[in-house]
Design an enzyme around this catalytic site. Structure first.
Site, short mmCIF file in Angstrom:
data_model
loop_
_atom_site.label_atom_id
_atom_site.label_comp_id
_atom_site.label_asym_id
_atom_site.label_seq_id
_atom_site.Cartn_x
_atom_site.Cartn_y
_atom_site.Cartn_z
N CYS A 126 -60.32 -28.76 -24.89
CA CYS A 126 -60.68 -29.55 -26.08
C CYS A 126 -60.77 -31.05 -25.79
O CYS A 126 -61.31 -31.80 -26.61
CB CYS A 126 -59.69 -29.29 -27.20
SG CYS A 126 -59.46 -27.54 -27.51
N HIS A 267 -59.70 -34.50 -32.56
CA HIS A 267 -60.06 -33.12 -32.24
C HIS A 267 -59.73 -32.25 -33.46
O HIS A 267 -58.66 -32.37 -34.05
CB HIS A 267 -59.29 -32.65 -31.01
CG HIS A 267 -59.43 -31.19 -30.76
ND1 HIS A 267 -60.65 -30.56 -30.75
CD2 HIS A 267 -58.50 -30.22 -30.55
CE1 HIS A 267 -60.46 -29.27 -30.53
NE2 HIS A 267 -59.17 -29.03 -30.41
N ASN A 297 -62.16 -24.81 -34.89
CA ASN A 297 -61.90 -25.52 -33.64
C ASN A 297 -63.01 -25.15 -32.64
O ASN A 297 -63.06 -24.02 -32.16
CB ASN A 297 -60.53 -25.10 -33.12
CG ASN A 297 -60.14 -25.79 -31.82
OD1 ASN A 297 -60.97 -26.42 -31.17
ND2 ASN A 297 -58.88 -25.66 -31.44
O1 UT7 Z 1 -57.47 -26.85 -29.60
C1 UT7 Z 1 -56.44 -26.71 -28.69
C2 UT7 Z 1 -55.17 -26.84 -29.29
N1 UT7 Z 1 -54.90 -25.81 -30.28
C3 UT7 Z 1 -54.16 -26.15 -31.30
O2 UT7 Z 1 -53.86 -27.31 -31.41
C4 UT7 Z 1 -53.65 -25.09 -32.23
C5 UT7 Z 1 -52.22 -25.39 -32.54
N2 UT7 Z 1 -51.54 -24.42 -33.37
C6 UT7 Z 1 -51.85 -24.21 -34.66
O3 UT7 Z 1 -52.79 -24.75 -35.18
C7 UT7 Z 1 -50.92 -23.33 -35.48
O4 UT7 Z 1 -49.74 -23.11 -34.76
C8 UT7 Z 1 -51.55 -21.99 -35.88
C9 UT7 Z 1 -52.63 -22.21 -36.90
C10 UT7 Z 1 -52.12 -21.31 -34.64
C11 UT7 Z 1 -50.50 -21.07 -36.50
O5 UT7 Z 1 -49.87 -21.72 -37.59
P1 UT7 Z 1 -48.28 -21.72 -37.70
O6 UT7 Z 1 -47.95 -22.35 -38.97
O7 UT7 Z 1 -47.76 -22.37 -36.45
O8 UT7 Z 1 -47.97 -20.20 -37.78
P2 UT7 Z 1 -47.06 -19.32 -36.82
O9 UT7 Z 1 -47.76 -19.10 -35.51
O10 UT7 Z 1 -45.70 -19.90 -36.80
O11 UT7 Z 1 -47.06 -17.96 -37.63
C12 UT7 Z 1 -46.51 -17.88 -38.93
C13 UT7 Z 1 -46.73 -16.48 -39.45
C14 UT7 Z 1 -46.36 -15.39 -38.46
O12 UT7 Z 1 -45.75 -14.36 -39.18
P3 UT7 Z 1 -44.15 -14.20 -39.17
O13 UT7 Z 1 -43.79 -14.03 -37.73
O14 UT7 Z 1 -43.63 -15.47 -39.77
O15 UT7 Z 1 -43.94 -12.97 -40.00
C15 UT7 Z 1 -47.69 -14.92 -37.95
O16 UT7 Z 1 -47.67 -13.57 -37.55
O17 UT7 Z 1 -48.11 -16.30 -39.77
C16 UT7 Z 1 -48.58 -15.09 -39.16
N3 UT7 Z 1 -49.99 -15.23 -38.83
C17 UT7 Z 1 -50.96 -14.94 -39.70
N4 UT7 Z 1 -50.94 -14.48 -40.97
C18 UT7 Z 1 -52.12 -14.31 -41.59
C19 UT7 Z 1 -50.53 -15.68 -37.69
N5 UT7 Z 1 -51.87 -15.68 -37.80
C20 UT7 Z 1 -52.16 -15.22 -39.05
C21 UT7 Z 1 -53.36 -15.01 -39.74
N6 UT7 Z 1 -53.28 -14.55 -41.01
N7 UT7 Z 1 -54.57 -15.27 -39.21
#
Ligand code: UT7
Length: 344
Positions: A126, A267, A297
């Site tokens: 990115c 980004h 993204n």
């Molecule tokens: O471009 C390069 C760099 N990339 C980034 O900068 C991305 C950085 N990361 C992020 O943007 C975020 O961490 C995400 C959007 C990927 C995830 O958001 P989060 O608030 O960090 O969620 P999490 O990974 O902590 O997951 C929270 C919950 C989990 O469930 P439990 O374990 O709490 O029961 C996941 O399984 O959300 C669940 N989850 C989803 N639920 C519905 C993960 N993906 C989804 C989804 N729909 N698509």
């Protein structure tokens, strides 16, 4: 015979280099959060709340990264009034090249007819667009090339596991391009750039197979190892820290404060990351160029796409000071401050 330069002799004055034109292209197909609800266990509400994304563009099966790059490049050359035959260098930043080799820039060169350009592929995820701008800027600055065409382009949909809800909802396809030229007399163009990397965290965001470490085989395909893997929460934390720090350093090197900046182009990985950077920098949300809700993204394409959109709709105007800041796999990061010079 000329004598070698004295070590204490100051380097020759650098000539300012500016973005002389930009362009962007996205594929026609729109994939909405509602569409994703029918593909994986997710919801429009979750995606909007956690990322700010509402839809993204997905390339057709027959469209490759070079096809997207080519369209963005043509528009950038047009806006910079540069003929393909006069292009000195083409850099394509991408993690989704058409092929492992030859580099995608060579493919773009051939179709543009930019026969005098040398072509380089750049893999900084990115941050690739900012890496490309800085490396090309230095070549233009020294006079090694008269100008450069820098493109960030991705077909992220080709490396996503469409059964993995934690990644497939996040990315989209597209391309952004910029032409670099020496700045017009009296204008400043690019004022400062800072780039950084930390390879010790490479396994937080990577693609396991298909390279020389784990060549593609029936077993790697069966295990889904040719798809992007990301530990989102950890990446989030590092993204905020490094982007805020890189932005501060770039501002410092330019002798500016955040209050001097008219537009920040971050980004577009996640609206919450963008908000956290705004808080850390003390920069109000209305000074950010944001399109993550429409494109998701797009990795290396993201900043070029947002820049082009904001230039074409008149938000970014001649003389505006712009801060661009990126973070991606590697990890890699970068920030750049420039004075926008409107192409005439
Ligand atoms: O471009 C390069 C760099 N990339 C980034 O900068 C991305 C950085 N990361 C992020 O943007 C975020 O961490 C995400 C959007 C990927 C995830 O958001 P989060 O608030 O960090 O969620 P999490 O990974 O902590 O997951 C929270 C919950 C989990 O469930 P439990 O374990 O709490 O029961 C996941 O399984 O959300 C669940 N989850 C989803 N639920 C519905 C993960 N993906 C989804 C989804 N729909 N698509």
């Amino acid at each position: 015979m000329s004598s070698p330069p004295h070590p204490s002799r100051p380097p020759p004055p650098a000539r300012p280099v500016a973005i002389a034109g930009c362009g962007a292209h996205v594929p026609a197909r729109v994939l909405t959060n509602r569409d994703l609800e029918r593909m994986v266990e997710t919801s429009h509400e979750w995606i909007v709340e956690r990322t700010g994304m509402r839809e993204r563009r997905i390339a057709a099966d027959h469209e490759a990264t070079s096809d997207l790059a080519l369209e963005a490049a043509r528009k950038a050359l047009q806006s910079a009034r540069l003929a393909p035959a006069d292009v000195g260098m083409i850099a394509v930043a991408t993690i989704t090249p058409d092929h492992p080799f030859p580099n995608t820039a060579c493919l773009v060169q051939s179709r543009l007819g930019a026969r005098h350009a040398f072509c380089v592929g750049l893999e900084a995820a990115c941050s690739g667009f900012l890496y490309g701008l800085e490396m090309a800027r230095r070549l233009v600055e020294t006079g090694a090339v008269p100008n450069a065409l820098v493109i960030g382009a991705e077909k992220m949909s080709a490396i996503l596991d469409w059964k993995d809800r934690s990644t497939c909802v996040l990315f989209g396809d597209g391309a952004g391009a910029a032409v670099l030229k020496p700045a017009p007399a009296g204008r400043r163009g690019i004022l400062s750039t800072v780039l950084g990397s930390d390879g010790s965290l490479a396994d937080l965001l990577y693609l396991p197979a298909g390279g020389s470490r784990r060549p593609a085989s029936a077993a790697t395909v069966a295990a889904g190892e040719h798809y992007l893997r990301m530990r989102g929460r950890e990446v989030f934390r590092h993204a905020v820290t490094h982007m805020a720090q890189a932005a501060r350093t770039a501002l410092h090197r330019a002798g500016l404060g955040i209050q001097d900046i008219r537009w920040v182009i971050p980004h577009q990985a996640n609206l919450r990351i963008i908000a956290a950077i705004g808080e850390r920098l003390g920069c109000p949300a209305d000074r950010f160029i944001i399109n993550v809700e429409r494109y998701g993204n797009t990795s290396a394409a993201s900043i070029g796409l947002a820049l082009d959109e904001a230039v074409r709709d008149g938000r970014i105007r001649d003389g505006d000071l712009v801060l661009m800041v990126a973070f991606g796999a590697g990890f890699t990061w970068g920030a750049s401050v420039l004075e926008w010079i409107q192409p005439t």
